[in-house]
Design an enzyme around this catalytic site. Structure first.
Site, PDB file in Angstrom:
ATOM      1  N   TYR A 294      43.334  16.776  23.130  1.00  0.00           N
ATOM      2  CA  TYR A 294      44.572  17.545  23.162  1.00  0.00           C
ATOM      3  C   TYR A 294      44.209  18.856  23.828  1.00  0.00           C
ATOM      4  O   TYR A 294      43.224  19.506  23.430  1.00  0.00           O
ATOM      5  CB  TYR A 294      45.113  17.804  21.750  1.00  0.00           C
ATOM      6  CG  TYR A 294      45.829  16.619  21.155  1.00  0.00           C
ATOM      7  CD1 TYR A 294      46.812  15.946  21.867  1.00  0.00           C
ATOM      8  CD2 TYR A 294      45.534  16.181  19.873  1.00  0.00           C
ATOM      9  CE1 TYR A 294      47.476  14.859  21.324  1.00  0.00           C
ATOM     10  CE2 TYR A 294      46.196  15.096  19.316  1.00  0.00           C
ATOM     11  CZ  TYR A 294      47.162  14.439  20.049  1.00  0.00           C
ATOM     12  OH  TYR A 294      47.823  13.360  19.518  1.00  0.00           O
TER      13      TYR A 294
ATOM     14  N   THR B  30      45.537  12.665  25.893  1.00  0.00           N
ATOM     15  CA  THR B  30      46.789  12.170  25.313  1.00  0.00           C
ATOM     16  C   THR B  30      47.948  12.969  25.882  1.00  0.00           C
ATOM     17  O   THR B  30      48.019  14.190  25.727  1.00  0.00           O
ATOM     18  CB  THR B  30      46.743  12.264  23.784  1.00  0.00           C
ATOM     19  OG1 THR B  30      45.661  11.445  23.340  1.00  0.00           O
ATOM     20  CG2 THR B  30      48.034  11.769  23.156  1.00  0.00           C
TER      21      THR B  30
ATOM     22  N   SER C 212      39.135  11.769  17.749  1.00  0.00           N
ATOM     23  CA  SER C 212      40.303  12.625  17.984  1.00  0.00           C
ATOM     24  C   SER C 212      39.895  14.086  18.098  1.00  0.00           C
ATOM     25  O   SER C 212      38.952  14.534  17.449  1.00  0.00           O
ATOM     26  CB  SER C 212      41.281  12.469  16.815  1.00  0.00           C
ATOM     27  OG  SER C 212      42.273  13.483  16.849  1.00  0.00           O
TER      28      SER C 212
ATOM     29  N   HIS D  85      51.977   5.967  20.989  1.00  0.00           N
ATOM     30  CA  HIS D  85      51.413   6.736  19.876  1.00  0.00           C
ATOM     31  C   HIS D  85      51.694   6.035  18.531  1.00  0.00           C
ATOM     32  O   HIS D  85      51.952   6.673  17.516  1.00  0.00           O
ATOM     33  CB  HIS D  85      51.981   8.161  19.876  1.00  0.00           C
ATOM     34  CG  HIS D  85      50.978   9.203  19.478  1.00  0.00           C
ATOM     35  ND1 HIS D  85      50.269   9.968  20.365  1.00  0.00           N
ATOM     36  CD2 HIS D  85      50.547   9.610  18.255  1.00  0.00           C
ATOM     37  CE1 HIS D  85      49.478  10.801  19.727  1.00  0.00           C
ATOM     38  NE2 HIS D  85      49.611  10.601  18.438  1.00  0.00           N
TER      39      HIS D  85
ATOM     40  N   LYS E 120      46.296   8.608  28.108  1.00  0.00           N
ATOM     41  CA  LYS E 120      46.870   7.814  27.005  1.00  0.00           C
ATOM     42  C   LYS E 120      48.313   8.244  26.751  1.00  0.00           C
ATOM     43  O   LYS E 120      48.602   9.445  26.709  1.00  0.00           O
ATOM     44  CB  LYS E 120      46.032   8.026  25.742  1.00  0.00           C
ATOM     45  CG  LYS E 120      46.572   7.366  24.476  1.00  0.00           C
ATOM     46  CD  LYS E 120      45.538   7.424  23.366  1.00  0.00           C
ATOM     47  CE  LYS E 120      46.007   6.783  22.074  1.00  0.00           C
ATOM     48  NZ  LYS E 120      46.844   7.663  21.259  1.00  0.00           N
TER      49      LYS E 120
HETATM   50  C1  FNR Z   1      47.296   8.490  15.618  1.00  0.00           C
HETATM   51  N1  FNR Z   1      47.197   8.455  16.995  1.00  0.00           N
HETATM   52  C2  FNR Z   1      46.543   9.480  17.639  1.00  0.00           C
HETATM   53  N2  FNR Z   1      46.436   9.455  19.008  1.00  0.00           N
HETATM   54  C3  FNR Z   1      45.786  10.450  19.643  1.00  0.00           C
HETATM   55  O1  FNR Z   1      45.699  10.405  20.870  1.00  0.00           O
HETATM   56  N3  FNR Z   1      45.208  11.476  18.943  1.00  0.00           N
HETATM   57  C4  FNR Z   1      45.272  11.558  17.580  1.00  0.00           C
HETATM   58  O2  FNR Z   1      44.748  12.491  16.976  1.00  0.00           O
HETATM   59  C5  FNR Z   1      45.988  10.545  16.910  1.00  0.00           C
HETATM   60  N4  FNR Z   1      46.150  10.613  15.570  1.00  0.00           N
HETATM   61  C6  FNR Z   1      46.785   9.598  14.907  1.00  0.00           C
HETATM   62  C7  FNR Z   1      46.901   9.660  13.533  1.00  0.00           C
HETATM   63  C8  FNR Z   1      47.490   8.593  12.837  1.00  0.00           C
HETATM   64  C9  FNR Z   1      47.611   8.667  11.359  1.00  0.00           C
HETATM   65  C10 FNR Z   1      47.970   7.459  13.555  1.00  0.00           C
HETATM   66  C11 FNR Z   1      48.584   6.292  12.825  1.00  0.00           C
HETATM   67  C12 FNR Z   1      47.876   7.428  14.926  1.00  0.00           C
HETATM   68  C13 FNR Z   1      47.704   7.297  17.774  1.00  0.00           C
HETATM   69  C14 FNR Z   1      46.625   6.208  17.881  1.00  0.00           C
HETATM   70  O3  FNR Z   1      45.594   6.608  18.731  1.00  0.00           O
HETATM   71  C15 FNR Z   1      47.185   4.888  18.437  1.00  0.00           C
HETATM   72  O4  FNR Z   1      47.889   5.147  19.626  1.00  0.00           O
HETATM   73  C16 FNR Z   1      48.095   4.124  17.458  1.00  0.00           C
HETATM   74  O5  FNR Z   1      47.659   4.296  16.125  1.00  0.00           O
HETATM   75  C17 FNR Z   1      48.123   2.657  17.801  1.00  0.00           C
HETATM   76  O6  FNR Z   1      49.022   1.971  17.007  1.00  0.00           O
HETATM   77  P1  FNR Z   1      48.613   1.138  15.679  1.00  0.00           P
HETATM   78  O7  FNR Z   1      47.382   0.323  15.988  1.00  0.00           O
HETATM   79  O8  FNR Z   1      48.371   2.149  14.603  1.00  0.00           O
HETATM   80  O9  FNR Z   1      49.818   0.304  15.454  1.00  0.00           O
HETATM   81  C1  LAC Z   2      49.290  12.310  15.114  1.00  0.00           C
HETATM   82  C2  LAC Z   2      48.576  13.248  16.015  1.00  0.00           C
HETATM   83  C3  LAC Z   2      47.593  14.115  15.407  1.00  0.00           C
HETATM   84  O1  LAC Z   2      49.773  11.287  15.599  1.00  0.00           O
HETATM   85  O2  LAC Z   2      48.095  12.589  17.130  1.00  0.00           O
HETATM   86  O3  LAC Z   2      49.466  12.638  13.920  1.00  0.00           O
END
Ligand code: FNR
Ligand code: LAC
Length: 346
Positions: free
Chosen positions: A128, A154, A104, A245, A221
């Site tokens: 980002y 993203t 990330s 997300h 994404k």
């Molecule tokens: C995320 N996700 C996420 N996506 C992204 O593009 N950048 C990020 O920094 C983050 N950070 C993030 C933090 C936390 C705590 C979560 C739970 C999710 C989204 C992640 O990449 C993904 O799309 C989802 O987590 C997929 O769903 P599941 O497997 O958690 O159900």
């Molecule tokens: C989140 C961001 C950091 O879902 O992607 O918390």
């Protein structure tokens, strides 16, 4: 996976309520968060007589990398809140399992340190876009030399969703010496998930300069419609990730299992289509493949593994999922990932 709930409980026991709620929570009343998981179970599978497929090969080629299975680690922010080794542990676990770790932007380890930890394992970087283009370009130019193989832009977080469970705690203090990096040398000692700061005005035309600065394939994404998938493609995307997300943005939007087929129909003949959100078992991975995805990503399942057991905890999650996928493929009569087709679905 059968033990996903147990891992979440273990993680909950070792994390503060603020950290647990940040990782577990979703937007609004968390309908999409719950529905992401439930929707995979509504995709029925056809089981075949066991003798028809004694072995199953889970390996795939994806954007020039050979992977042991089409199961990748999704970008998840702030991993040192889960375990002292944070992103380094996740990168090592993915390398050991022969799959991709996607780092990330909002990490607690610099991209070069993660690359050093991940060794020869395939690494992707989630982007980002910062408010100033110059800073973003400087980060992007570091990726190729550090060994990253793709950029995942993203597109569904111009600002964080209405995450009540997360926001009621306020900013989360980081452990001593730990901070959110900017991949340009500075650290933020507080994690403020509710602060945007990213460019709310990301345009499709930005994909061009992002790809040029990185010199790497760019995936988008956060694609949830055929229209956006086609737009991503026409602006040069090398792949799309179907994602809401993890239910953290627009509560009430459809689960990813439901929108996947329209996106596959629109673009899968041209570029890889990946999907995430609610994938918890090998049978879920098989369902995604049968609906036309090239690979899946998991988020929270490996976050819980990391919280409970560091690198070994993440490896255990991946090993279990790959074994479950192989078993599900055999039971459905698919000897290879390429052989998984709509015949697997009822
Ligand atoms: C995320 N996700 C996420 N996506 C992204 O593009 N950048 C990020 O920094 C983050 N950070 C993030 C933090 C936390 C705590 C979560 C739970 C999710 C989204 C992640 O990449 C993904 O799309 C989802 O987590 C997929 O769903 P599941 O497997 O958690 O159900
Ligand atoms: C989140 C961001 C950091 O879902 O992607 O918390």
């Amino acid at each position: 996976m059968a033990s996903d709930a147990a891992r979440e409980e273990t993680a909950r026991g070792v994390l503060t309520p603020a950290v647990y709620d940040y990782f577990a929570g979703g937007a609004g009343d968390e309908r999409t968060l719950r529905d992401n998981v439930a929707a995979w179970l509504r995709v029925p599978l056809r089981s075949r007589a066991g003798a028809s497929c004694p072995e199953a090969d889970t390996s795939v080629e994806l954007l020039g990398s050979h992977l042991a299975a089409p199961i990748l680690l999704a970008p998840v922010a702030a991993q040192r809140l889960l375990h002292p080794d944070g992103e380094l542990a996740s990168a090592r676990a993915a390398a050991a399992a022969g799959t991709v770790f996607c780092l990330s932007t909002r990490a607690t380890a610099d991209l070069a340190d993660v690359a050093a930890a991940g060794g020869s394992g395939p690494l992707w970087f989630q982007l980002y876009v910062r408010p100033e283009r110059d800073g973003t370009e400087r980060v992007l130019r570091r990726l190729g030399p550090a060994g990253y193989r793709a950029v995942v832009v993203t597109a569904d977080l111009p600002m964080p969703g209405e995450r009540d469970r997360e926001f009621r705690h306020g900013p989360i203090p980081m452990p001593e010496g730990v901070g959110i990096v900017d991949h340009l040398g500075s650290l933020e000692p507080w994690f403020k998930p509710s602060v945007g700061g990213w460019r709310a005005t990301l345009q499709w035309s930005d994909l061009g300069w992002i790809a040029e600065a990185a010199g790497l394939p760019v995936l988008v994404k956060g694609v949830m419609t055929a229209e956006d998938a086609s737009l991503a493609l026409s602006h040069g995307a090398a792949g799309v990730v179907v994602s809401n997300h993890g239910g953290r943005q627009l509560d009430g939007c459809l689960p990813t299992a439901v929108v996947l087929p329209e996106i596959v129909e629109a673009v899968a003949a041209s570029v890889p289509v990946l999907v995430d959100g609610g994938i918890r078992t090998g049978a879920d991975v098989l369902r995604a493949l049968a609906l036309g995805a090239d690979a899946v990503l998991i988020g929270r399942p490996y976050a819980w593994g990391l919280a409970g057991g560091g690198q070994a905890g993440v490896e255990e999650v991946l090993t279990e999922l790959v074994e479950e996928l192989a078993e599900a493929m055999k039971a459905a009569g698919s000897a290879s990932v390429g052989a998984v087709g709509s015949a697997v679905l009822a």
